[in-house]
Scaffold this motif. Sequence first.
Motif, PDB file in Angstrom:
ATOM      1  N   TRP A   1     103.072  56.435  26.249  1.00 30.25           N
ATOM      2  CA  TRP A   1     102.830  55.222  25.475  1.00 30.25           C
ATOM      3  C   TRP A   1     102.102  54.141  26.261  1.00 30.25           C
ATOM      4  CZ3 TRP A   1     108.748  54.586  24.051  1.00 30.25           C
ATOM      5  CH2 TRP A   1     109.239  55.835  23.627  1.00 30.25           C
TER       6      TRP A   1
ATOM      7  N   ASN B   1     107.123  46.418  35.866  1.00 31.52           N
ATOM      8  CA  ASN B   1     107.358  47.489  34.889  1.00 31.52           C
ATOM      9  C   ASN B   1     108.186  46.918  33.749  1.00 31.52           C
ATOM     10  OD1 ASN B   1     110.354  48.152  35.324  1.00 31.52           O
ATOM     11  ND2 ASN B   1     109.530  48.290  37.391  1.00 31.52           N
ATOM     12  N   GLY B   2     108.323  47.691  32.677  1.00 38.05           N
ATOM     13  CA  GLY B   2     108.995  47.182  31.493  1.00 38.05           C
ATOM     14  C   GLY B   2     110.459  46.834  31.732  1.00 38.05           C
ATOM     15  N   SER B   3     111.156  47.687  32.474  1.00 35.41           N
ATOM     16  CA  SER B   3     112.575  47.415  32.746  1.00 35.41           C
ATOM     17  C   SER B   3     112.721  46.107  33.509  1.00 35.41           C
ATOM     18  CB  SER B   3     113.196  48.544  33.576  1.00 35.41           C
ATOM     19  OG  SER B   3     112.971  49.788  32.959  1.00 35.41           O
TER      20      SER B   3
ATOM     21  N   VAL C   1     112.437  43.196  31.239  1.00 35.54           N
ATOM     22  CA  VAL C   1     113.674  42.981  30.486  1.00 35.54           C
ATOM     23  C   VAL C   1     114.714  42.297  31.373  1.00 35.54           C
ATOM     24  CG1 VAL C   1     115.614  44.165  29.372  1.00 35.54           C
ATOM     25  CG2 VAL C   1     113.258  44.806  28.811  1.00 35.54           C
TER      26      VAL C   1
ATOM     27  N   TYR D   1     116.474  50.638  22.863  1.00 36.18           N
ATOM     28  CA  TYR D   1     116.125  51.071  24.216  1.00 36.18           C
ATOM     29  C   TYR D   1     115.331  49.970  24.903  1.00 36.18           C
ATOM     30  CZ  TYR D   1     114.104  53.661  28.102  1.00 36.18           C
ATOM     31  OH  TYR D   1     113.728  54.073  29.351  1.00 36.18           O
ATOM     32  N   HIS D   2     115.741  49.621  26.115  1.00 33.33           N
ATOM     33  CA  HIS D   2     115.038  48.553  26.833  1.00 33.33           C
ATOM     34  C   HIS D   2     114.759  48.895  28.284  1.00 33.33           C
ATOM     35  CE1 HIS D   2     115.313  45.935  23.348  1.00 33.33           C
ATOM     36  NE2 HIS D   2     116.582  46.260  23.228  1.00 33.33           N
ATOM     37  N   GLY D   3     114.897  50.153  28.669  1.00 36.25           N
ATOM     38  CA  GLY D   3     114.608  50.536  30.049  1.00 36.25           C
ATOM     39  C   GLY D   3     115.829  51.106  30.734  1.00 36.25           C
TER      40      GLY D   3
ATOM     41  N   GLU E   1     113.688  45.432  19.798  1.00 31.34           N
ATOM     42  CA  GLU E   1     112.339  46.002  19.815  1.00 31.34           C
ATOM     43  C   GLU E   1     111.758  45.745  18.426  1.00 31.34           C
ATOM     44  OE1 GLU E   1     112.810  50.337  21.474  1.00 31.34           O
ATOM     45  OE2 GLU E   1     114.743  49.533  20.833  1.00 31.34           O
TER      46      GLU E   1
ATOM     47  N   ASP F   1     111.292  42.554  22.837  1.00 38.18           N
ATOM     48  CA  ASP F   1     110.825  43.536  23.819  1.00 38.18           C
ATOM     49  C   ASP F   1     109.677  44.323  23.184  1.00 38.18           C
ATOM     50  OD1 ASP F   1     110.341  45.648  25.481  1.00 38.18           O
ATOM     51  OD2 ASP F   1     112.425  46.322  25.620  1.00 38.18           O
TER      52      ASP F   1
ATOM     53  N   VAL G   1     107.404  45.880  24.931  1.00 36.37           N
ATOM     54  CA  VAL G   1     106.863  46.731  26.002  1.00 36.37           C
ATOM     55  C   VAL G   1     106.152  47.948  25.404  1.00 36.37           C
ATOM     56  CG1 VAL G   1     107.504  48.255  27.926  1.00 36.37           C
ATOM     57  CG2 VAL G   1     108.437  45.938  27.801  1.00 36.37           C
ATOM     58  N   ALA G   2     106.758  48.557  24.383  1.00 31.74           N
ATOM     59  CA  ALA G   2     106.147  49.744  23.765  1.00 31.74           C
ATOM     60  C   ALA G   2     105.265  49.394  22.570  1.00 31.74           C
ATOM     61  CB  ALA G   2     107.226  50.732  23.338  1.00 31.74           C
TER      62      ALA G   2
ATOM     63  N   LYS H   1     103.720  48.458  29.669  1.00 24.44           N
ATOM     64  CA  LYS H   1     103.028  49.681  29.226  1.00 24.44           C
ATOM     65  C   LYS H   1     101.521  49.500  29.017  1.00 24.44           C
ATOM     66  CE  LYS H   1     106.879  52.478  27.940  1.00 24.44           C
ATOM     67  NZ  LYS H   1     108.126  52.212  27.242  1.00 24.44           N
TER      68      LYS H   1
HETATM   69  C1  LIG Z   1     109.469  51.978  28.080  1.00 26.47           C
HETATM   70  C2  LIG Z   1     110.225  50.775  27.622  1.00 26.47           C
HETATM   71  C3  LIG Z   1     110.830  49.899  28.539  1.00 26.47           C
HETATM   72  C4  LIG Z   1     110.863  50.188  30.006  1.00 26.47           C
HETATM   73  O1  LIG Z   1     109.610  50.134  30.600  1.00 26.47           O
HETATM   74  P1  LIG Z   1     109.392  50.909  32.002  1.00 26.47           P
HETATM   75  O2  LIG Z   1     108.027  50.476  32.412  1.00 26.47           O
HETATM   76  O3  LIG Z   1     109.502  52.367  31.699  1.00 26.47           O
HETATM   77  O4  LIG Z   1     110.463  50.429  32.921  1.00 26.47           O
HETATM   78  C5  LIG Z   1     111.448  48.776  28.033  1.00 26.47           C
HETATM   79  N1  LIG Z   1     111.490  48.525  26.727  1.00 26.47           N
HETATM   80  C6  LIG Z   1     110.924  49.328  25.813  1.00 26.47           C
HETATM   81  C7  LIG Z   1     110.976  48.961  24.363  1.00 26.47           C
HETATM   82  C8  LIG Z   1     110.293  50.502  26.225  1.00 26.47           C
HETATM   83  O5  LIG Z   1     109.792  51.347  25.315  1.00 26.47           O
END
Ligand SMILES: *Cc1c(COP(=O)(O)O)cnc(C)c1O
Length: 450
Positions: free
Chosen positions: A56, A114-116, A119, A148-150, A220, A254, A256-257, A283
């Motif tokens: 993604w 990174n996404g985590s 968050v 899901y947030h990491g 999300e 969030d 991120v995705a 991402k």
């Molecule tokens: C992938 C994802 C994360 C984590 O991102 P990483 O870069 O893999 O740490 C956080 N929140 C959502 C909604 C994601 O899909």
Amino acid sequence: MDNKTLSHRDLKTLWHPCTQMKDHERLPLIPIRRGQGVWLEDFDGRRLIDAISSWWVNLFGHCNPRINAAIQDQLGTLEHVIFAGFSHEAGIELGERLVAMTPAELSRVFYADNGSAAVEVALKMSFHYWQNVGQTKKTRFVNLHNSYHGETLGALSVGDVALYKDTYAPLLLDVHTVASPDCFHREPGESCQEYSQRKFADMERCLAEHHAEICAVIVEPLVQCAGYMRMYDPVYLRLLREACDRYGVHLIADEVAVGFGRTGTLFACEQAGIAPDFLCIGKGLTGGYLPLSAVLTTDTVYDAFYADYETLRAFLHSHSYTGNALACAAALATLDIFAQDDVITANRGLAQHMAAAMQDLEDNPHVAEVRQTGMILAAEMIKDKHTRTPYPWQERRGLRVFEYGLEHGALLRPLGDVVYLMPPYVISNDEIDQLARVARDGIQHATASA
Ligand SMILES: *Cc1c(COP(=O)(O)O)cnc(C)c1O
């Protein structure tokens, strides 16, 4: 070099993410030699369409000339510098452009890698804000079922996918988890909007009861991607924004995705016409090139930290690679492509083509639902469509689709029994047709036998 030699070397030394390594006694590990557009090529010369944008992240294809050039340019002048007390042009310009392209309320940008981590930053900032303004009882967070947030401990705490979370339960923050607005379970005849709206009652109840101890709600927007690509209606975000204001609770979006055009708008929140207090992005931010994430927030939040040093109100969170200059250059090139190519409009055509190409899957007796939000299309396999009985998870039907895909030129990586397309935006209609064929035949193959 060939696949066999490299995978042998790899498996002797490396430990891969999200993998039961023993699976590789049977499943081949695939070393990739090169990428070009939507195509990946392995060391045996096999070509695969990257239907999931390499987890993604990829937006404009592998080895995109424009992003390559921007990184090379940056590389000649500055690769990285400490971001505390120092700055650089790419980081500044990226911050300005992110503020300009997100809702007006969001005026400050904090980088992470990174996404985590983004968050974690949002959770800590929200908690710390309430501490700084004297609301010291606010220590908890609200999340949605199946979110899901990491994977870091804070981010995992506010997620709710059992497969990733349950093992670590004794280590995690205690959160309030409320019903998801995900429309999969709507009643026959009920619209997605009606269902999402109805499900808000649980959130309302939770906030009414616990708001005094709640820092923030984290969601999300529109698609719970890692939660099996479950989708919901924007009405939920509107109700949530209004309730967060009413109860004095932050809203963390969030994206991120789902950010950067995945849901059909640049950011998913736009479809509800709302601004969150914290927007997490990652991402696709660098087009899938380099790790970079950011949290955008408001003047109100920023001002609660802005004080004389001795008050000890500063946000002291840091990562070594904060604001990495190469990553910022990749992100700027990515935003340039959005600005120059009218990507969102072009994606509308691609999304329609994906819908048409996958439509006949709805008649498959082992497909419970085909659902789509923008550039994400998912087909959920099911054992019995009428009783909505899922396959036993141990049968790993999705894995059969994955293997079928590899044999037929597609990198499909189902989430459980959910087969989905989430391709780079440079995919052609012909390539979509090819993916649709592999997905359809793969599902047929995976559901045909016991
Ligand atoms: C992938 C994802 C994360 C984590 O991102 P990483 O870069 O893999 O740490 C956080 N929140 C959502 C909604 C994601 O899909």
